[in-house]
Design a protein around this motif. Structure first.
Motif, short mmCIF file in Angstrom:
data_model
loop_
_atom_site.label_atom_id
_atom_site.label_comp_id
_atom_site.label_asym_id
_atom_site.label_seq_id
_atom_site.Cartn_x
_atom_site.Cartn_y
_atom_site.Cartn_z
N MET A 1 3.29 -5.74 -4.50
CA MET A 1 2.40 -4.64 -4.12
C MET A 1 3.20 -3.43 -3.60
N GLU A 2 4.32 -3.75 -2.92
CA GLU A 2 5.16 -2.67 -2.38
C GLU A 2 5.64 -1.73 -3.51
N LYS A 3 6.05 -2.37 -4.63
CA LYS A 3 6.53 -1.59 -5.78
C LYS A 3 5.39 -0.75 -6.37
N ILE A 4 4.19 -1.32 -6.39
CA ILE A 4 3.01 -0.62 -6.92
C ILE A 4 2.75 0.63 -6.06
N VAL A 5 2.82 0.44 -4.74
CA VAL A 5 2.57 1.56 -3.82
C VAL A 5 3.62 2.65 -4.03
N GLU A 6 4.88 2.22 -4.10
CA GLU A 6 5.97 3.18 -4.28
C GLU A 6 5.81 3.98 -5.58
N LYS A 7 5.40 3.27 -6.63
CA LYS A 7 5.35 3.91 -7.95
C LYS A 7 4.09 4.77 -8.14
N TYR A 8 2.96 4.29 -7.65
CA TYR A 8 1.70 4.93 -8.05
C TYR A 8 1.00 5.72 -6.93
N PHE A 9 1.50 5.65 -5.71
CA PHE A 9 0.83 6.40 -4.62
C PHE A 9 1.69 7.57 -4.20
N ARG A 10 1.04 8.68 -3.88
CA ARG A 10 1.80 9.84 -3.38
C ARG A 10 2.37 9.46 -2.01
N PRO A 11 3.63 9.84 -1.78
CA PRO A 11 4.29 9.33 -0.56
C PRO A 11 3.73 9.94 0.72
N LYS A 12 3.59 9.07 1.72
CA LYS A 12 3.34 9.46 3.12
C LYS A 12 2.13 10.36 3.33
N LEU A 13 1.12 10.22 2.49
CA LEU A 13 -0.08 11.02 2.72
C LEU A 13 -0.94 10.33 3.77
N PRO A 14 -1.46 11.05 4.74
CA PRO A 14 -2.41 10.39 5.64
C PRO A 14 -3.72 10.18 4.88
N HIS A 15 -4.48 9.15 5.19
CA HIS A 15 -5.77 8.97 4.51
C HIS A 15 -6.91 9.00 5.52
N ILE A 16 -8.12 9.17 4.98
CA ILE A 16 -9.27 9.38 5.88
C ILE A 16 -10.08 8.11 6.11
N TRP A 17 -9.71 7.00 5.47
CA TRP A 17 -10.59 5.84 5.49
C TRP A 17 -10.58 5.10 6.83
N CYS A 18 -11.75 4.61 7.21
CA CYS A 18 -11.92 3.88 8.48
C CYS A 18 -11.20 2.52 8.39
N PRO A 19 -10.80 1.96 9.53
CA PRO A 19 -10.23 0.61 9.50
C PRO A 19 -11.24 -0.36 8.89
N GLY A 20 -10.78 -1.20 7.98
CA GLY A 20 -11.66 -2.22 7.38
C GLY A 20 -12.38 -1.75 6.13
N CYS A 21 -12.33 -0.47 5.84
CA CYS A 21 -12.97 0.07 4.63
C CYS A 21 -12.37 -0.61 3.39
N GLY A 22 -13.22 -0.90 2.42
CA GLY A 22 -12.73 -1.56 1.21
C GLY A 22 -12.10 -0.62 0.20
N ASN A 23 -12.17 0.67 0.43
CA ASN A 23 -11.70 1.62 -0.59
C ASN A 23 -10.22 1.45 -0.94
N GLY A 24 -9.42 1.07 0.06
CA GLY A 24 -7.98 0.88 -0.19
C GLY A 24 -7.75 -0.28 -1.16
N ILE A 25 -8.57 -1.33 -1.02
CA ILE A 25 -8.41 -2.50 -1.90
C ILE A 25 -8.75 -2.10 -3.34
N VAL A 26 -9.83 -1.34 -3.51
CA VAL A 26 -10.23 -0.94 -4.87
C VAL A 26 -9.17 0.00 -5.47
N THR A 27 -8.67 0.92 -4.65
CA THR A 27 -7.66 1.86 -5.15
C THR A 27 -6.39 1.11 -5.55
N GLY A 28 -6.01 0.12 -4.73
CA GLY A 28 -4.85 -0.72 -5.06
C GLY A 28 -5.08 -1.45 -6.38
N ALA A 29 -6.32 -1.92 -6.57
CA ALA A 29 -6.64 -2.66 -7.81
C ALA A 29 -6.52 -1.74 -9.03
N ILE A 30 -6.90 -0.47 -8.87
CA ILE A 30 -6.77 0.48 -9.98
C ILE A 30 -5.28 0.64 -10.34
#
Ligand SMILES: Cc1ncc(C[n+]2csc(CCOP(=O)(O)OP(=O)(O)O)c2C)c(N)n1
Ligand code: SF4
Length: 272
Positions: A1-30
């Motif tokens: 997953m670390e490699k996926i984050v490094e490759k496909y996510f813009r670096p060091k952006l803060p995000h707006i999602w609340c703790p526990g929100c499922g949006n991060g899981i779905v975005t990771g799945a994409i």
């Protein structure tokens, strides 16, 4: 997953999602599905509407458009028509896709244009504080329905199928691998694909409906989802209150951009 984050996510952006929100899981799945399919990052475009879920396009390192509420599909349609060789993935929320964007949705499905729609279904308008959407289950509490909703909710997978989508699947944040595989198969489909991703919003939906914290909401996903193969062996009584996950529908139909190319060729020949 670390490699996926490094490759496909813009670096060091803060995000707006609340703790526990499922949006991060779905975005990771994409991102994982894109990786699984080996898509060229420079030939893949991600288009979203507006909402908590639609913020995902800004976190992903592709050519991305964070568009207007409900309008992801017309923009994605324009991009795909102008360059049919691009891979175009649409990120949308249940309000974005099925309320203000509902008409765009049925017509994109009807055209069978080769787009993959990942619908983050948290059953509510999360960003604006918990108004009900067409996918809010009937009898739920919402800030616009303090006594409970009386409107029957769509089953968006059935709507997509009826409108002409050629690939329809559903998964949840709990069933992450099913979600990754469904998105990958949606990308592989030569036509309009819908993947409904059931995701938890512990804040705008969970609180009002006393659904507990994020792990409890994911436990609910685990207990209420039934794989399609298992569902086929169950009675309607056993399936009461449950929903199916996996690939729900596959069919074949002419793909819109190629049909459109034929119109261009006819026009260029000057004949009718
Ligand atoms: C034309 C327009 N109408 C209304 C809004 C306000 N608005 C922003 S996000 C949103 C709802 C988002 O809900 P949903 O699409 O379900 O996504 P979520 O936030 O739950 O991920 C609304 C109504 C807007 N930005 N633009
Ligand atoms: S309001 Fe809900 S959907 Fe929006 S970020 Fe918070 S938990 Fe997620």
């Amino acid at each position: 997953m670390e490699k996926i984050v490094e490759k496909y996510f813009r670096p060091k952006l803060p995000h707006i999602w609340c703790p526990g929100c499922g949006n991060g899981i779905v975005t990771g799945a994409i991102a994982q599905a894109i990786d699984k399919m080996g898509l060229d990052q420079d030939r893949t475009v991600i288009v979203s509407g507006i909402g908590c879920s639609s913020r995902a396009s800004g976190y992903l390192d592709f050519d991305t458009v964070h568009s207007a509420h409900g309008r992801a599909l017309p923009i994605a349609t324009g991009i795909k028509l102008s360059e049919p060789d691009l891979n175009v993935i649409v990120i949308t929320g249940d309000g974005d896709c099925t309320a203000i964007g509902g008409n765009h949705f049925i017509h994109a499905a009807r055209r069978n244009i080769n787009l993959t729609v990942v619908l983050f279904n948290n059953n509510i308008y999360g960003m604006t504080g918990g108004q009900y959407s067409p996918l809010t289950p009937v009898d739920s509490k919402a800030s616009t329905a303090p006594y409970g909703t009386i409107e029957r909710n769509f089953d968006i997978t059935e709507l997509a199928k009826a409108a002409g989508a050629t690939f329809v699947a559903r998964a949840t944040c709990f069933h992450k691998q099913v979600l990754v595989d469904a998105i990958a198969e949606g990308i592989a489909n030569d036509g309009f694909s819908l993947v409904e991703a059931i995701t938890q919003c512990p804040i705008s939906y969970g609180r009002q409906n006393k659904r507990g914290n994020a792990p409890q909401m994911m436990q609910w996903q685990k207990e209420h989802a039934v794989p399609v193969a298992a569902a086929a062996k169950m009675t309607p009584e056993q399936l009461e209150g449950k929903f199916t996950i996996g690939v729900l529908h596959e069919s074949k139909a002419p793909e819109y951009t190629r049909e459109y190319d034929k119109v261009i060729a006819k026009a260029q020949k000057g004949g009718k």
